[in-house]
Design a protein around this motif. Structure first.
Motif, mmCIF file in Angstrom:
data_model
loop_
_atom_site.group_PDB
_atom_site.id
_atom_site.type_symbol
_atom_site.label_atom_id
_atom_site.label_comp_id
_atom_site.label_asym_id
_atom_site.label_seq_id
_atom_site.Cartn_x
_atom_site.Cartn_y
_atom_site.Cartn_z
ATOM 1 N N LYS A 173 0.836 -1.206 0.000
ATOM 2 C CA LYS A 173 0.000 0.000 0.000
ATOM 3 C C LYS A 173 0.866 1.250 0.000
ATOM 4 N N TYR A 174 1.970 1.188 0.747
ATOM 5 C CA TYR A 174 2.922 2.304 0.789
ATOM 6 C C TYR A 174 4.256 1.798 0.252
ATOM 7 N N PRO A 175 4.486 1.927 -1.059
ATOM 8 C CA PRO A 175 5.731 1.417 -1.651
ATOM 9 C C PRO A 175 6.916 2.328 -1.345
ATOM 10 N N LEU A 176 8.093 1.779 -1.501
ATOM 11 C CA LEU A 176 9.330 2.544 -1.369
ATOM 12 C C LEU A 176 10.265 2.174 -2.508
ATOM 13 N N VAL A 177 11.137 3.106 -2.867
ATOM 14 C CA VAL A 177 12.160 2.834 -3.875
ATOM 15 C C VAL A 177 13.510 3.281 -3.329
ATOM 16 N N ARG A 178 14.344 2.318 -3.006
ATOM 17 C CA ARG A 178 15.725 2.538 -2.582
ATOM 18 C C ARG A 178 15.828 3.635 -1.517
ATOM 19 N N ARG A 179 15.072 3.471 -0.462
ATOM 20 C CA ARG A 179 15.060 4.440 0.633
ATOM 21 C C ARG A 179 16.066 4.018 1.700
ATOM 22 N N ASN A 180 16.801 4.976 2.228
ATOM 23 C CA ASN A 180 17.717 4.727 3.337
ATOM 24 C C ASN A 180 17.019 5.066 4.650
ATOM 25 N N LEU A 181 17.158 4.189 5.647
ATOM 26 C CA LEU A 181 16.506 4.401 6.935
ATOM 27 C C LEU A 181 17.537 4.438 8.052
ATOM 28 N N PRO A 182 17.503 5.457 8.907
ATOM 29 C CA PRO A 182 18.359 5.437 10.099
ATOM 30 C C PRO A 182 17.780 4.483 11.142
ATOM 31 N N ALA A 183 18.570 4.177 12.141
ATOM 32 C CA ALA A 183 18.119 3.226 13.166
ATOM 33 C C ALA A 183 16.865 3.696 13.883
ATOM 34 N N SER A 184 16.657 5.002 13.959
ATOM 35 C CA SER A 184 15.525 5.557 14.705
ATOM 36 C C SER A 184 14.233 5.613 13.891
ATOM 37 N N SER A 185 14.244 5.168 12.654
ATOM 38 C CA SER A 185 13.105 5.360 11.757
ATOM 39 C C SER A 185 11.891 4.508 12.140
ATOM 40 N N THR A 186 10.702 5.146 12.051
ATOM 41 C CA THR A 186 9.435 4.417 12.190
ATOM 42 C C THR A 186 8.627 4.531 10.898
ATOM 43 N N LEU A 187 9.300 4.869 9.797
ATOM 44 C CA LEU A 187 8.623 5.100 8.530
ATOM 45 C C LEU A 187 7.794 3.899 8.072
ATOM 46 N N CYS A 188 8.290 2.706 8.311
ATOM 47 C CA CYS A 188 7.697 1.507 7.687
ATOM 48 C C CYS A 188 6.808 0.706 8.636
ATOM 49 N N ILE A 189 6.112 1.384 9.527
ATOM 50 C CA ILE A 189 5.202 0.692 10.422
ATOM 51 C C ILE A 189 3.826 0.549 9.768
ATOM 52 N N SER A 190 3.150 -0.564 10.031
ATOM 53 C CA SER A 190 1.747 -0.796 9.633
ATOM 54 C C SER A 190 1.499 -0.657 8.145
ATOM 55 N N ASN A 191 2.352 -1.248 7.343
ATOM 56 C CA ASN A 191 2.114 -1.309 5.909
ATOM 57 C C ASN A 191 1.208 -2.504 5.611
ATOM 58 N N GLU A 192 0.712 -2.597 4.369
ATOM 59 C CA GLU A 192 -0.170 -3.694 3.986
ATOM 60 C C GLU A 192 0.121 -4.107 2.552
ATOM 61 N N LEU A 193 -0.046 -5.378 2.258
ATOM 62 C CA LEU A 193 0.068 -5.849 0.882
ATOM 63 C C LEU A 193 -1.206 -5.525 0.113
ATOM 64 N N ILE A 194 -1.054 -5.096 -1.136
ATOM 65 C CA ILE A 194 -2.224 -4.839 -1.985
ATOM 66 C C ILE A 194 -2.359 -5.904 -3.068
ATOM 67 N N ARG A 195 -1.400 -6.828 -3.097
ATOM 68 C CA ARG A 195 -1.470 -7.978 -3.998
ATOM 69 C C ARG A 195 -1.285 -9.240 -3.174
ATOM 70 N N GLU A 196 -1.471 -10.373 -3.803
ATOM 71 C CA GLU A 196 -1.300 -11.638 -3.088
ATOM 72 C C GLU A 196 0.151 -11.852 -2.672
ATOM 73 N N THR A 197 1.059 -11.265 -3.436
ATOM 74 C CA THR A 197 2.493 -11.403 -3.154
ATOM 75 C C THR A 197 3.175 -10.051 -3.337
ATOM 76 N N GLY A 198 4.082 -9.737 -2.429
ATOM 77 C CA GLY A 198 4.893 -8.540 -2.549
ATOM 78 C C GLY A 198 6.358 -8.891 -2.408
ATOM 79 N N THR A 199 7.220 -7.914 -2.602
ATOM 80 C CA THR A 199 8.651 -8.127 -2.422
ATOM 81 C C THR A 199 9.250 -6.973 -1.632
ATOM 82 N N PHE A 200 10.306 -7.273 -0.903
ATOM 83 C CA PHE A 200 11.107 -6.225 -0.281
ATOM 84 C C PHE A 200 12.571 -6.586 -0.446
ATOM 85 N N SER A 201 13.379 -5.560 -0.619
ATOM 86 C CA SER A 201 14.810 -5.776 -0.811
ATOM 87 C C SER A 201 15.579 -4.598 -0.244
#
Length: 214
Positions: A173-201
């Motif tokens: 639901k909330y995609p990202l593209v090559r984002r850098n996250l510091p240790a303190s980040s809460t950016l990626c909390i409570s995301n959801e899949l919008i397809r049957e399968t997703g990927t993260f890398s």
């Protein structure tokens, strides 16, 4: 070999064990042995100082358990860590920890730290914490596929290292593209899949992946 380890955390946090495969090796840690006995689950091994177990319960445990590893309370490793290390040595490829959250926060954090045993020390072993509302694992840099599950609607990603480099989320639901996250980040909390399968890398770091339900 799949190994399930039951610790002695608060019962209200333990999921319905009927939902999990029956053909696994169950290990009890301290009072977790009693939890398994109450469910009539065969116990392959028991670990702990058993200082929270009565003498009568100890006798019952000895009757129902194949291997008993008893330790002094004063030691360098927790009972859970000793059980986990033993499972790794015995050749486990998947290790799931139950009864390892809730109650004392230091115990919960100690068990979360044990997830690194799979992600860093033994990368061919999947170590996961499961409770009534959550599934938790940590992974090293790489590309991963993740399936939608009705049981776990929310998916959160937290840096478990000083930083995460190049995080990409696809099929979310909330995609990202090559984002850098510091240790303190809460950016990626409570995301959801919008397809049957997703990927993260991601390219660098250690990432904690938490799947949750309300």
């Amino acid at each position: 070999m799949i190994v399930h380890i039951m610790a002695g955390g608060p019962k209200q946090y333990i999921p319905d064990l009927e939902k999990f495969p029956k053909d696994v090796c169950w290990i009890g840690v301290d009072r977790g042995v009693m939890y398994l006995m109450e469910k009539s689950i065969p116990i392959y091994a028991a670990f702990g100082d058993f200082d929270s177990i009565s003498q009568e319960e100890l006798h019952k445990m000895e009757e129902k358990t194949g291997i008993i590893k008893r330790f002094k309370p004063e030691k360098d490793e927790t009972d859970m860590e000793l059980a986990l290390l033993w499972a790794i040595k015995e050749g486990a490829t998947v290790i799931r920890l139950f009864g390892s959250t809730g109650g004392r926060l230091d115990h919960t954090i100690a068990n979360l730290q044990l997830l690194l045993r799979g992600a860093i020390d033994n990368q061919n072993i999947k170590v996961e914490i499961i409770d009534k509302q959550n599934s938790v694992a940590v992974v090293q840099a790489g590309a991963y596929t993740i399936d939608r599950m009705s049981e776990y609607k929310y998916i959160s990603f937290f840096p478990y290292s000083t930083k995460i480099v190049g995080l990409t989320l696809e099929g979310f639901k909330y995609p990202l593209v090559r984002r850098n996250l510091p240790a303190s980040s809460t950016l990626c909390i409570s995301n959801e899949l919008i397809r049957e399968t997703g990927t993260f890398s991601f390219d660098e770091g250690i990432l904690m992946v938490i799947r949750s339900c309300d």
